[in-house]
Design an enzyme around this catalytic site. Structure first.
Site, PDB file in Angstrom:
ATOM      1  N   GLU A 131       0.865  -1.168   0.000  1.00 47.96           N
ATOM      2  CA  GLU A 131       0.000   0.000   0.000  1.00 47.96           C
ATOM      3  C   GLU A 131       0.907   1.224   0.000  1.00 47.96           C
ATOM      4  O   GLU A 131       1.800   1.339   0.838  1.00 47.96           O
ATOM      5  CB  GLU A 131      -0.912   0.013   1.235  1.00 47.96           C
ATOM      6  CG  GLU A 131      -1.933  -1.124   1.248  1.00 47.96           C
ATOM      7  CD  GLU A 131      -2.841  -1.105   2.462  1.00 47.96           C
ATOM      8  OE1 GLU A 131      -4.059  -1.231   2.290  1.00 47.96           O
ATOM      9  OE2 GLU A 131      -2.315  -0.964   3.587  1.00 47.96           O
TER      10      GLU A 131
ATOM     11  N   GLU B 152       5.261  -9.747   1.788  1.00 47.47           N
ATOM     12  CA  GLU B 152       6.310  -9.525   2.777  1.00 47.47           C
ATOM     13  C   GLU B 152       5.721  -8.915   4.047  1.00 47.47           C
ATOM     14  O   GLU B 152       4.625  -8.354   4.039  1.00 47.47           O
ATOM     15  CB  GLU B 152       7.405  -8.626   2.189  1.00 47.47           C
ATOM     16  CG  GLU B 152       8.033  -9.231   0.934  1.00 47.47           C
ATOM     17  CD  GLU B 152       9.170  -8.407   0.357  1.00 47.47           C
ATOM     18  OE1 GLU B 152       9.811  -7.644   1.121  1.00 47.47           O
ATOM     19  OE2 GLU B 152       9.429  -8.518  -0.865  1.00 47.47           O
TER      20      GLU B 152
ATOM     21  N   MET C  84      15.340 -13.987  -1.883  1.00 42.31           N
ATOM     22  CA  MET C  84      15.870 -12.629  -2.080  1.00 42.31           C
ATOM     23  C   MET C  84      17.230 -12.463  -1.411  1.00 42.31           C
ATOM     24  O   MET C  84      17.387 -11.756  -0.398  1.00 42.31           O
ATOM     25  CB  MET C  84      14.846 -11.609  -1.583  1.00 42.31           C
ATOM     26  CG  MET C  84      13.549 -11.638  -2.394  1.00 42.31           C
ATOM     27  SD  MET C  84      12.281 -10.490  -1.816  1.00 42.31           S
ATOM     28  CE  MET C  84      11.588 -11.419  -0.431  1.00 42.31           C
ATOM     29  N   THR C  85      18.231 -13.101  -2.008  1.00 44.67           N
ATOM     30  CA  THR C  85      19.577 -13.121  -1.429  1.00 44.67           C
ATOM     31  C   THR C  85      20.374 -11.879  -1.852  1.00 44.67           C
ATOM     32  O   THR C  85      21.378 -11.968  -2.558  1.00 44.67           O
ATOM     33  CB  THR C  85      20.311 -14.407  -1.838  1.00 44.67           C
ATOM     34  OG1 THR C  85      20.017 -14.712  -3.214  1.00 44.67           O
ATOM     35  CG2 THR C  85      19.901 -15.577  -0.985  1.00 44.67           C
ATOM     36  N   TYR C  86      19.912 -10.727  -1.392  1.00 37.82           N
ATOM     37  CA  TYR C  86      20.613  -9.464  -1.628  1.00 37.82           C
ATOM     38  C   TYR C  86      20.149  -8.450  -0.597  1.00 37.82           C
ATOM     39  O   TYR C  86      19.268  -8.739   0.209  1.00 37.82           O
ATOM     40  CB  TYR C  86      20.370  -8.942  -3.054  1.00 37.82           C
ATOM     41  CG  TYR C  86      18.937  -9.027  -3.528  1.00 37.82           C
ATOM     42  CD1 TYR C  86      17.998  -8.084  -3.167  1.00 37.82           C
ATOM     43  CD2 TYR C  86      18.537 -10.081  -4.359  1.00 37.82           C
ATOM     44  CE1 TYR C  86      16.678  -8.175  -3.606  1.00 37.82           C
ATOM     45  CE2 TYR C  86      17.223 -10.180  -4.800  1.00 37.82           C
ATOM     46  CZ  TYR C  86      16.303  -9.222  -4.427  1.00 37.82           C
ATOM     47  OH  TYR C  86      15.003  -9.327  -4.861  1.00 37.82           O
ATOM     48  N   GLU C  87      20.783  -7.288  -0.621  1.00 37.58           N
ATOM     49  CA  GLU C  87      20.490  -6.184   0.299  1.00 37.58           C
ATOM     50  C   GLU C  87      21.078  -6.378   1.698  1.00 37.58           C
ATOM     51  O   GLU C  87      20.535  -5.876   2.673  1.00 37.58           O
ATOM     52  CB  GLU C  87      18.989  -5.877   0.382  1.00 37.58           C
ATOM     53  CG  GLU C  87      18.426  -5.262  -0.895  1.00 37.58           C
ATOM     54  CD  GLU C  87      18.828  -3.804  -1.117  1.00 37.58           C
ATOM     55  OE1 GLU C  87      18.246  -2.898  -0.496  1.00 37.58           O
ATOM     56  OE2 GLU C  87      19.751  -3.580  -1.935  1.00 37.58           O
TER      57      GLU C  87
ATOM     58  N   TRP D  61      16.950  -8.627  -9.571  1.00 29.57           N
ATOM     59  CA  TRP D  61      16.320  -7.371  -9.166  1.00 29.57           C
ATOM     60  C   TRP D  61      17.341  -6.279  -9.457  1.00 29.57           C
ATOM     61  O   TRP D  61      18.399  -6.253  -8.837  1.00 29.57           O
ATOM     62  CB  TRP D  61      15.968  -7.396  -7.677  1.00 29.57           C
ATOM     63  CG  TRP D  61      15.335  -6.115  -7.242  1.00 29.57           C
ATOM     64  CD1 TRP D  61      15.944  -5.044  -6.638  1.00 29.57           C
ATOM     65  CD2 TRP D  61      13.953  -5.750  -7.399  1.00 29.57           C
ATOM     66  NE1 TRP D  61      15.034  -4.052  -6.413  1.00 29.57           N
ATOM     67  CE2 TRP D  61      13.811  -4.455  -6.868  1.00 29.57           C
ATOM     68  CE3 TRP D  61      12.832  -6.386  -7.952  1.00 29.57           C
ATOM     69  CZ2 TRP D  61      12.594  -3.789  -6.861  1.00 29.57           C
ATOM     70  CZ3 TRP D  61      11.624  -5.721  -7.935  1.00 29.57           C
ATOM     71  CH2 TRP D  61      11.504  -4.433  -7.396  1.00 29.57           C
TER      72      TRP D  61
END
Length: 429
Positions: A174, A217, A280-283, A405
């Site tokens: 949202e 998430e 999501m293997t980053y950040e 991504w």
């Protein structure tokens, strides 16, 4: 394909001569932003079949052959040397291209604002030949079960022309922020949930989506099983349509990992329900945190080694960033690093005349420079070496492939290395 790291006083002419190729081919393959101002430590790919290996201290023909998965007799034959010939340090051996396995590749593309930027469509067209899936980000669920659509423009046509499965990414966002309350409503109110699923099916048919991808998430821990049940229900609905269903998962290292990003994601259940998952293997290094590698391979490995204990390895797409960050030093909480493409990072290093270093533990390049205002900066990004290390991990753990991504930041070496390592799976349209 050869990966070469620029040394002091090297030029493209001497490099091309070393590998029996041309300066023109090297520039075109790498889309070099600095052909006349190479940076020490910059990695480039040499567009040749197979690669050359230069003998190191302690090497033998047998040890080199074993390292590259070929017999020492075959290696001697290819290089026209005697199997008993001593190898001098620096001697050049040609290593034939290894057999390639099949793998799947996905890339998200995120239009923002009121129009699709031309660079995004151009990036999608460039990447699509190397992809199994193309994923416009995102359809945002609403509390009444309807969907807020992203800008799609020509992405469905690009996917169709390149035999990409068009992935319908659905988020519990949202105002572009993930909402646990929105997740609660969608996962627990059955009337809204049924309307939600009906809208997904109607929209997917309208645009030709053939994989429905849930990126939910910050799901509340208490809603973990409700999310699993929703996925079971959705999977059966989409299976009846002949579609795939996939999910995005936070990078966990244990089933009991605490934190609002992790607790609502059940690796084992998703592995049983979904056709595949994107982890999501980053950040680790992120725009709002201190300077470090975005996806350090030691941390990526920990996540994936745990993941394959919970779900089949052939259902896992490793998440990978196509960007780096430029941090202003010293790091101050509340400051935001600037995103940079690998090409932009190289240009920064070249313009400030600083060498590129490589962190062997993280398997990632970085450098520091002083900006015109006198402030110190630190840049971490991706290059051919860091991506090859991830591809090697995909092979080692027998993963399904990789998910990027996100499109829009130039990294030409990545696409070349995909086809050097893998046969990209294309699904029937």
């Amino acid at each position: 394909m050869q990966i070469h790291v620029i040394k002091v006083n090297e030029s493209l002419t001497t490099i091309a001569r070393t590998y029996h190729t041309s300066v023109k081919d090297i520039i075109e393959a790498n889309e070099l932003p600095n052909p006349n101002n190479l940076v020490v430590g910059q990695s480039i790919v040499i567009p040749i079949i197979g690669h050359f290996y230069f003998v190191q201290p302690g090497d033998s023909l047998f040890s080199i052959a074993r390292k590259f998965g070929v017999s020492y007799q075959e290696l001697a034959k290819i290089n026209r040397i005697n199997v008993n010939q001593p190898l001098n340090v620096g001697f050049r051996l040609y290593i034939p291209q290894a057999p390639k396995r099949n793998a799947e590749f996905n890339a998200y593309v995120e239009p923002r604002g009121t129009t699709v930027a031309p660079v995004l469509e151009s990036s999608a067209r460039e990447a699509a030949p190397y992809l199994t899936y193309l994923a416009p980000f995102s359809f945002q669920a609403r509390r009444d079960g309807t969907l807020k659509e992203p800008l799609l423009n020509n992405f469905p046509a690009i996917a169709k022309a390149n035999r990409n499965v068009l992935m319908m990414v659905i988020t519990n966002q949202e105002k572009d922020q993930f909402s646990d309350e929105l997740g609660r409503i969608l996962l627990n109110d059955m009337a809204i949930q049924d309307k939600f699923l009906n809208n997904i099916v109607e929209t997917a048919k309208k645009y030709g989506f053939r994989d429905i991808h849930f990126d939910f998430e910050f799901i509340r821990p208490v809603d973990r099983e409700a999310y699993n049940n929703f996925l079971r229900k959705a999977k059966q609905r989409f299976k009846n349509e002949g579609w795939l269903m996939s999910t995005a998962l936070a990078p966990k290292t244990s089933a009991t990992q605490k934190g609002k990003w992790y607790e609502g994601h059940d690796y084992k259940a998703h592995g049983k329900i979904a056709d595949f998952v994107v982890i999501m293997t980053y950040e680790w290094g992120y725009s709002g945190g201190p300077a470090m590698a975005v996806s350090p391979i030691n941390q990526v490995r920990k996540v994936l080694e745990y993941a394959i204990t919970e779900l089949p390895s052939n259902k896992i797409l490793m998440g990978q960033n196509l960007y780096g960050y430029d941090w202003t030093l010293p790091f101050v909480q509340g400051s935001v690093a600037k995103a940079v493409s690998p090409q932009q990072a190289i240009q920064l290093a070249a313009s400030h005349h600083v060498p590129i270093q490589y962190d062997a533990k993280a398997q990632a390049p970085f450098f520091k420079y002083t900006a015109e205002d006198g402030k110190q900066h630190e840049v971490w990004f991706e290059d051919a070496r860091s991506i090859q290390a991830k591809f090697d991990l995909i092979k080692e753990l027998n993963l399904r492939g990789m998910s990027y991504w996100k499109l829009g930041l130039s990294f030409p070496q990545n696409w070349l290395l995909i086809v050097d390592n893998f046969n990209v799976t294309k699904r029937p349209t």
